[in-house]
Write an enzyme that holds these catalytic residues in place. Sequence first.
Site, PDB file in Angstrom:
ATOM      1  N   CYS A  55      21.039  40.650   1.708  1.00  0.00           N
ATOM      2  CA  CYS A  55      19.652  40.193   2.692  1.00  0.00           C
ATOM      3  C   CYS A  55      18.441  40.824   2.082  1.00  0.00           C
ATOM      4  CB  CYS A  55      20.159  41.044   4.051  1.00  0.00           C
ATOM      5  SG  CYS A  55      21.791  40.735   4.758  1.00  0.00           S
ATOM      6  N   ARG A 138      25.823  34.305   6.918  1.00  0.00           N
ATOM      7  CA  ARG A 138      24.514  33.691   6.929  1.00  0.00           C
ATOM      8  C   ARG A 138      24.246  32.181   7.144  1.00  0.00           C
ATOM      9  NH1 ARG A 138      22.852  37.644   3.422  1.00  0.00           N
ATOM     10  NH2 ARG A 138      24.675  39.017   2.490  1.00  0.00           N
TER      11      ARG A 138
END
Length: 241
Positions: A55, A138
Site C-alpha cells: 500500500c 485493492r
Amino acid sequence: MEENRELQYTPMPKIGEKAPSFKAVTTQGDINFPEQYKGKWVILFSHPADFTPVCTSEFMTFASMEKEFKDYNCELVGLSVDGLYSHIAWLRTIKEKIEYKGMKDIEVTFPLIEDITMEVSNKYGMVQPGESNTKAVRAVFYIDPKGIIRTILYYPLSTGRNFDELLRILIALQTADEFDIATPADWRPGDDVIVPTAGSCGVAKERMEKKKDLKCYDWFFCTKKLTKSVIESKLKRSKKK
Ligand code: BEZ
C-alpha cells in the site's frame, strides 16, 4: 487467507450503474461522493491497510502521478477501513521517512477516506471475505463526470496495481467517448483505434476506398489512425488550445 466470518454486504455495483452515494470523513475534510465530483472523472480506490508495504508503494505512486490524472480532469480518492488518525500518521511517515524508487518527500494531498464501519467499502464490494473480512481488497472504480461507473478493477492483497494501466484505462475511456471509437488489445495513445462495425465486406471495401486512413481486416474489424497529439489536444488540460 483469513477464516470467513459472517459479514452482511450489499450486492457489488456494476459498470454502467450510478456510483453509490455516501458521505464520509477524509484526510482532506468531509466528502460528499460522488456529488461533489460532478463534471469530473474520479478514481475511487481502496487499499487493505495503512502502514503496510504494498500500500505504501502504491500511495507514493498515486501521489507522484496525481498531476497526470488531473491533466485528464480526473481526481483521486483513496479508502481503507482504518481510522483517520492512522491515515494521518501513515501519510506523515511516508512524507518524512520513505524514499522508494526515486520517490521521496511525497505528500499525499488527495483525500483518504476513513471507513472503520466498513459502510463505504461494503457499498462498493471492496470487502471480499474470501480474501479478507477485515480489510478491503485493492479495488479501483472509474466514475465519469455524470457519476456513472465506467470501469471496475479488483486486485488481491498481495498484488500492487499497475499504474501505467490505471492511466491508460482513463485515457482509453475518454478517447472512446470523445471520438466514438473503441480501443484494441494493448492500445496506447497513438495506436490505431477501432471504428464501429462496417456491416458487410462491401461496405468495408467502400469505406476503405473513401477513407485512406481506414484499414479493414474483415467486415467486422476496421481500424483507423488517431494520433496521440489529436487525442491530447482534445483531452489533456495542458495541451488544450
Ligand atoms: C501490503 O500492502 O503490503 C499488504 C496489505 C495487506 C495484506 C498483505 C499485504
